[in-house]
Design an enzyme around this catalytic site. Structure first.
Site, short mmCIF file in Angstrom:
data_model
loop_
_atom_site.label_atom_id
_atom_site.label_comp_id
_atom_site.label_asym_id
_atom_site.label_seq_id
_atom_site.Cartn_x
_atom_site.Cartn_y
_atom_site.Cartn_z
N GLU A 23 21.74 -3.22 -55.30
CA GLU A 23 20.80 -4.03 -54.53
C GLU A 23 19.57 -3.21 -54.21
O GLU A 23 19.68 -2.15 -53.62
CB GLU A 23 21.41 -4.48 -53.19
CG GLU A 23 22.39 -5.57 -53.27
CD GLU A 23 22.78 -6.07 -51.87
OE1 GLU A 23 22.22 -5.60 -50.86
OE2 GLU A 23 23.65 -6.93 -51.81
N GLU A 74 16.57 -16.93 -48.84
CA GLU A 74 17.65 -17.69 -48.21
C GLU A 74 17.13 -18.20 -46.88
O GLU A 74 17.34 -17.59 -45.83
CB GLU A 74 18.87 -16.79 -48.01
CG GLU A 74 19.42 -16.26 -49.32
CD GLU A 74 20.59 -15.33 -49.11
OE1 GLU A 74 21.66 -15.82 -48.68
OE2 GLU A 74 20.43 -14.11 -49.34
N LYS A 77 19.51 -18.30 -43.83
CA LYS A 77 20.34 -17.13 -43.54
C LYS A 77 20.18 -16.73 -42.07
O LYS A 77 19.06 -16.62 -41.57
CB LYS A 77 19.93 -15.98 -44.46
CG LYS A 77 20.84 -14.78 -44.37
CD LYS A 77 20.44 -13.74 -45.40
CE LYS A 77 21.39 -12.57 -45.39
NZ LYS A 77 21.04 -11.59 -46.43
N GLU A 83 15.40 -11.01 -43.35
CA GLU A 83 16.50 -11.14 -44.30
C GLU A 83 16.42 -12.43 -45.12
O GLU A 83 17.05 -12.54 -46.16
CB GLU A 83 17.85 -11.07 -43.58
CG GLU A 83 18.19 -9.70 -43.06
CD GLU A 83 18.49 -8.70 -44.18
OE1 GLU A 83 19.06 -9.09 -45.21
OE2 GLU A 83 18.12 -7.53 -44.01
#
Length: 102
Positions: A23, A74, A77, A83
């Site tokens: 990642e 996202e 999220k 994030e």
């Protein structure tokens, strides 16, 4: 960081074990220095670095297998708002940076 891990791994008998960067990413919104421009620069520089065969000082002549985090933003999220903004595509499946992997 990669070479530090390779060096430590070699000391315990794992000198031939490959490391995969599973990642790596940069947020494009909702954080300090989190802009589409900075994220695009990060991703382009990362791709150019890992797809080549320069490698690292300890592992020269190799590309570095790397996965971008994440495919899509996202937008639902939970947690820190930044994030939600790591995708290379928006939730509407639109490319945010026009990245090239060729």
């Amino acid at each position: 960081m990669l070479d530090a891990h390779y060096a430590a791994q070699a000391r315990v008998g794992g000198k031939d074990v490959e490391i995969v960067v599973s990642e790596s990413g940069w947020p494009s919104d909702k954080g300090q220095e989190a802009t589409v421009g900075n994220a695009g620069t990060y991703y382009r520089n990362l791709i150019n670095h890992v797809r080549g065969t320069a490698g690292t000082p300890l592992k020269r002549g190799r590309s570095i297998e790397t996965y971008l985090f994440a495919m899509f933003d996202e937008n639902t999220k939970p947690g820190d708002p930044s994030e939600r903004h790591f995708g290379v595509f928006s939730p509407k499946k639109e490319s945010k940076y026009g990245l090239s992997f060729n």
